[in-house]
Design a protein around this motif. Sequence first.
Motif: not given
Length: 661
Positions: A241-254
């Motif tokens: 969960g922490l990894a998802v929070i940290a990497l969302t902005g890198i993985l997706l064009p938010v």
Amino acid sequence: MNDLRTPEKRFRPEIEGVRAVAAFLVAVYHIWLGSVSGGVDVFFIVSGYLITTSLLSKMLKQGNIHLGEYLLGLGRRLFPVAFLVVLFTLVGSIWILPQAQWKQIIAEGFASVFYFQNWQLAISSVDYLAQNNQASPFQHFWALSVQGQFYITWPIVITAAYFLAQRVLKTPVRKTLLGVLITLFVLSISYSVYKTAVNQPWAYFDTFARAWEFSLGGIVALLLPYVQLKKSISLILGWAGLAVIALTGILLPVSTVFPGWVALLPASGVIFVIISAENSGGFGVDRLLGSKPFLKFGNISYGFYLWHWPLLIFYFAWFDTGQASILAGAVIILTALVLAYVSVTYIEAPVRSLSVKTSKVKIGKALTALIVPVLLVNGGWTFYVSQMQGKAYEAGDYPGAQAVFYNVEADELDPYPSTIEVQEELPAFYEDRECFMYTSEEGMKTCSKGETEDPDYTVALVGGSHSGHWFPALSELSDDLNLKIDLYNKDACRFSNDDFDGLLNETCMDWNEKVLQDLQGDPPDLVFTTSTVNSGTTVPDGYIEQWRKLEGTTHIMAVRDNPRMEEDTPLCIEEKGSIEECSVSRDEALADVVPWENTEGIPDNVTFVDLSDYFCGEEVCEPVIGNVIVYRDKHHLSTAYSKTLAPALKKPIEEALQKQS
């Protein structure tokens, strides 16, 4: 019927840690990556979880929610630092930011104080004519506005669910609330997916498209007591969960895909962390997030979020850059941390320590003392700006394009309009909501201006903003030539049946069909539209196809598109103070061939007009001609300059009308 267990209302250190991580990620992505992290989505889930737990507890104990005390409690927690940052930002903007941005900042200052900044930005995001606005130092307040609107409406949701359970359905309260929250979640996420697909810029700031995140937080609060996991699974889930929070902005064009279903990614991250902490083990993520450094940062994360953005915007303006170096970014973060700590400790904490039951008057006085200076500064600034506008100018001193047409020189004076006014002065038809359409609007609108009673000729002005900015020139000619001007205007939509550059949406294609039918059914004497796009070397096929469908019906006057500047003209003039530095070379701004002479298949009902010499000399295209600012941004003509182009348009229009007759 058995009810759900009551969510446990207790301090959850891992949530403070998640807040700290989310706030830090927001700053890092803003400062160094120039993108969006998804951190605000984390804030929304956390807010939904906490406020649902708190309000439900009050409702079950008291049978109601004391709205006055609740709102006062919100105010003492949210307003002190927020109002301080708004005041700082207003003063800093007056001192640092160019006058061309002042009206935008004033409007957003009021929007931030009264918690409707998200709607202010939503309107700007879909308004093609406002999309050139510079990033405002108040832009980040959109998330606080959404939260504020949620905080105000959530007591109504909880109370409504309680009333339904107790008085109408005779069902368990918590189960009823769960049903209400699931219904809100489904409705909101369905709307969010739809709105994100058809109008993502609007959806990003839309409270209704974000409500599902708060609902989801509430659903988690109600169901959490039933989630039991093995320690090993909980361990993996928490760190994932922490990894998802940290990497969302890198993985997706938010910034371009949220808040549709893909925003479930950061939402799942924070949910995983909360579930993991409920089933904690020795090496769980909650041990890190609940540690003293994270707790201390979490305590000031709200203030940190508020401070970092205006500091970044002021840095960009002061150093005339759009990118922060590693060192500069570190200084911004450190400064935001210090300001957050000081403002939370010495401004927020004293107010927050006051009891809403016994110190209502003191809280009211404290909040009043904080908001009054904000309103006085922004109100005074508004008055000052209004006094700067509307000055009288002698036409002879500001000939604009007429200096070229009549080949006369004008004494150099401060350019007109002022950089404050020029961005706001749109063609007059924009004041009539029936005369133009936003980019995302469906259907077609039309209206008539000029000589509408007994005209000699009817001219249809057709296209997007690059057709629309010729309206002031045509309007100047309407008396002279006794013209009725029929407006067919849709932002970011050309009179073309071919989206050759990927900029025209489905509503534009549909609009083109309807406009064509209207023009064929009731032909004007002349259709005035653009003939090229940017510095194109040919006339686009999509234009020619539309013109051909009007052959034998009406005549077309197709004007060559105006040159485009490299920088926003009013801002450049103000910041650099030099017309030369804001100019572009003619070779870069205009193709060296006449586009229609380089194009085959042009129908006989078209007359072309090239007024490039009224924008460019032999070598450069200047942003100020005849003491008049040519552009209100990078590429839209100012109303003042457009008016001065009337003499240059008169003869071509007369000749075109004679051809038609």
